[in-house]
Design a protein around this motif. Structure first.
Motif, PDB file in Angstrom:
ATOM      1  N   LEU A 216       0.804  -1.234   0.000  1.00 17.24           N
ATOM      2  CA  LEU A 216       0.000   0.000   0.000  1.00 17.24           C
ATOM      3  C   LEU A 216       0.834   1.279   0.000  1.00 17.24           C
ATOM      4  CD1 LEU A 216      -3.170  -0.108   2.291  1.00 17.24           C
ATOM      5  CD2 LEU A 216      -2.958   0.572  -0.107  1.00 17.24           C
ATOM      6  N   ASP A 217       1.897   1.296   0.817  1.00 17.06           N
ATOM      7  CA  ASP A 217       2.711   2.523   0.902  1.00 17.06           C
ATOM      8  C   ASP A 217       3.358   2.851  -0.440  1.00 17.06           C
ATOM      9  OD1 ASP A 217       2.000   2.740   3.501  1.00 17.06           O
ATOM     10  OD2 ASP A 217       3.912   2.019   4.327  1.00 17.06           O
ATOM     11  N   ARG A 220       0.700   4.058  -2.856  1.00 16.97           N
ATOM     12  CA  ARG A 220       0.286   5.442  -2.591  1.00 16.97           C
ATOM     13  C   ARG A 220       1.336   6.408  -3.151  1.00 16.97           C
ATOM     14  NH1 ARG A 220      -0.152   5.602   2.868  1.00 16.97           N
ATOM     15  NH2 ARG A 220       1.926   6.455   2.881  1.00 16.97           N
ATOM     16  N   ASP A 237      -5.543  11.147   1.437  1.00 16.29           N
ATOM     17  CA  ASP A 237      -6.420   9.971   1.615  1.00 16.29           C
ATOM     18  C   ASP A 237      -7.097   9.564   0.300  1.00 16.29           C
ATOM     19  OD1 ASP A 237      -8.176  12.084   1.542  1.00 16.29           O
ATOM     20  OD2 ASP A 237      -9.300  11.511   3.345  1.00 16.29           O
ATOM     21  N   GLN A 240      -4.540   7.315  -1.212  1.00 16.65           N
ATOM     22  CA  GLN A 240      -4.612   6.046  -0.474  1.00 16.65           C
ATOM     23  C   GLN A 240      -5.782   5.196  -1.000  1.00 16.65           C
ATOM     24  OE1 GLN A 240      -2.646   5.030   1.987  1.00 16.65           O
ATOM     25  NE2 GLN A 240      -3.802   3.489   3.145  1.00 16.65           N
ATOM     26  N   GLU A 241      -6.868   5.844  -1.329  1.00 16.11           N
ATOM     27  CA  GLU A 241      -8.065   5.133  -1.798  1.00 16.11           C
ATOM     28  C   GLU A 241      -7.799   4.488  -3.168  1.00 16.11           C
ATOM     29  OE1 GLU A 241     -10.536   4.733   0.289  1.00 16.11           O
ATOM     30  OE2 GLU A 241     -11.614   3.484  -1.155  1.00 16.11           O
ATOM     31  N   ALA A 243      -4.849   3.641  -4.196  1.00 15.53           N
ATOM     32  CA  ALA A 243      -3.879   2.580  -3.899  1.00 15.53           C
ATOM     33  C   ALA A 243      -4.585   1.316  -3.400  1.00 15.53           C
ATOM     34  CB  ALA A 243      -2.875   3.089  -2.866  1.00 15.53           C
ATOM     35  N   ARG A 244      -5.622   1.499  -2.604  1.00 13.09           N
ATOM     36  CA  ARG A 244      -6.341   0.353  -2.033  1.00 13.09           C
ATOM     37  C   ARG A 244      -7.113  -0.433  -3.091  1.00 13.09           C
ATOM     38  NH1 ARG A 244     -10.258  -0.084   2.136  1.00 13.09           N
ATOM     39  NH2 ARG A 244     -11.327   1.783   1.350  1.00 13.09           N
ATOM     40  N   ARG A 274     -11.161  12.010  -1.083  1.00 15.65           N
ATOM     41  CA  ARG A 274     -11.390  10.565  -1.031  1.00 15.65           C
ATOM     42  C   ARG A 274     -12.792  10.199  -1.519  1.00 15.65           C
ATOM     43  NH1 ARG A 274     -13.208   7.541   3.299  1.00 15.65           N
ATOM     44  NH2 ARG A 274     -12.793   5.324   3.026  1.00 15.65           N
TER      45      ARG A 274
END
Ligand code: ADE
Length: 366
Positions: A216-217, A220, A237, A240-241, A243-244, A274
């Protein structure tokens, strides 16, 4: 014995790079699959748009730290000795950066990279043409190398081992073999199916490395870098979303990001948060874990049609109208990685985590 190639074959060889991987002849006809999450899909995107987001140097390449370390040392050592880098085999699921790494290696070595794919090397003259046009220390990248035919493979053996090309001059009883010296070069082979490579070919690579799904890191960071290059104002964020939901695959991350950018542009949002990412990706039926309609169909077929499994690959593929090889190399790796699917000697099984993700009442209650 290496295969010999006639000079007649050679005469009509083109000196330019062959079509990029995934060209017309590069893929077997597969049933259509939603393209957004298919790491192997989107040739135009890969050869064009994707290029603008590719890192050019090892220092810009995010993730795959072990691979970067190993190749960084090998490049520095080869440069220090004034030699070509040893041949490199990269394997693993599509979209993880095998082509990018070949281009990065060429950049680090200060040479050109010739890109082709095994299905484009149908005739002996195709591979001969590429080899005779190489300059010293250049990189030749062959995608889907497990699909090389035997003649092409046998032309490669002496080329890889002794920088030698064996050619047949003349025909019939007057035919004689001549050897042509090649400059030292680096073959970078890429495959999603390392097990399908013949062992004589595999043994001729000095460096063999599996590319892993990204964490994940790293994802991102890749999304944030791409957003900067695309001049997008993306909240942390929101990155991050994306990436998820990209199945551990940078190629998919970048594709999702472009779809989010479309929605933001049409709705007139300069700043992307996000919520906008979630909304845009819901529109494209990408769920919170990055599963798409095809994944849901596969898991649903296993669960509703076969009580969760085990079910053989062929049966599953037939039920979904998919090609078994595509299912095995493109769809399944991520489902295995997230622990929703299990491969057993008796077939495929949905795991408890997979059941829970689908909202299976039995599992949710458990
Ligand atoms: N874009 C796609 N893959 C990448 C990677 N590994 N590092 C940085 N940018 C990328």
């Amino acid at each position: 014995m290496a295969a010999a190639v006639t000079l007649m074959d050679m005469a009509i060889v083109s000196s330019g790079p062959s079509p990029l991987p995934g060209g017309d002849r590069a893929k077997p006809a597969a049933p259509p699959r939603p393209q957004l999450l298919d790491p192997a899909a989107g040739e135009a995107e890969r050869s064009g748009r994707e290029d603008s987001l590719r890192p050019r140097r090892l220092a810009d390449y995010i993730g795959q730290s072990e691979l970067k370390q190993v190749l960084g040392i090998a490049v520095a050592a080869a440069r220090g000795r004034g030699e070509a880098l040893d041949h490199v085999l990269l394997y693993g699921p599509p979209g993880l950066g095998k082509t990018t790494m070949a281009l990065v290696l060429a950049e680090e070595l200060g040479v050109r990279c010739r890109i082709t794919s095994a299905p484009a090397l149908e005739r002996p003259r195709d591979i001969v043409g590429l080899l005779v046009n190489l300059q010293a220390h250049e990189v030749l990248f062959i995608d889907e190398i497990h699909r090389l035919n035997r003649v092409a493979e046998e032309i490669l053996y002496p080329a890889m081992e002794d920088c030698r090309l064996d050619l047949t001059v003349g025909k019939g009883t007057t035919a004689r073999t001549r050897s042509l010296e090649l400059p030292p070069f680096t073959l970078v082979g890429a495959t999603t199916r390392a097990g399908s490579l013949s062992s004589p070919l595999r043994d001729r690579f000095g460096l063999l490395h599996r590319l892993e799904f990204y964490g994940l890191d790293d994802l991102r960071a890749i999304v944030e870098r791409a957003a900067r290059l695309l001049l997008m104002d993306l909240a942390p964020d929101a990155a991050q979303e994306v990436a998820r939901r990209c199945r551990g695959t940078p190629r998919i991350a970048n594709r999702l990001l472009r779809r989010v950018r479309d929605v933001a542009a049409v709705r007139g949002h300069d700043f992307i948060d996000r919520q906008l990412v979630a909304e845009a990706l819901r529109l494209h039926r990408v769920d919170s874990m990055g599963l798409d309609a095809s994944d849901h169909r596969l898991l649903r077929l296993l669960l509703d049609g076969h009580g969760g499994g085990p079910v053989g690959l062929e049966t599953l593929a037939a039920g979904l109208g998919e090609d078994p090889a595509t299912l095995e190399t493109v769809v399944e790796p991520f489902l295995l990685q997230v622990g929703f699917l299990q491969r057993t000697p008796r077939g495929r099984l949905v795991t408890p985590a997979g059941r829970a993700h689908l909202g299976d009442p039995k599992q949710v209650a458990a």
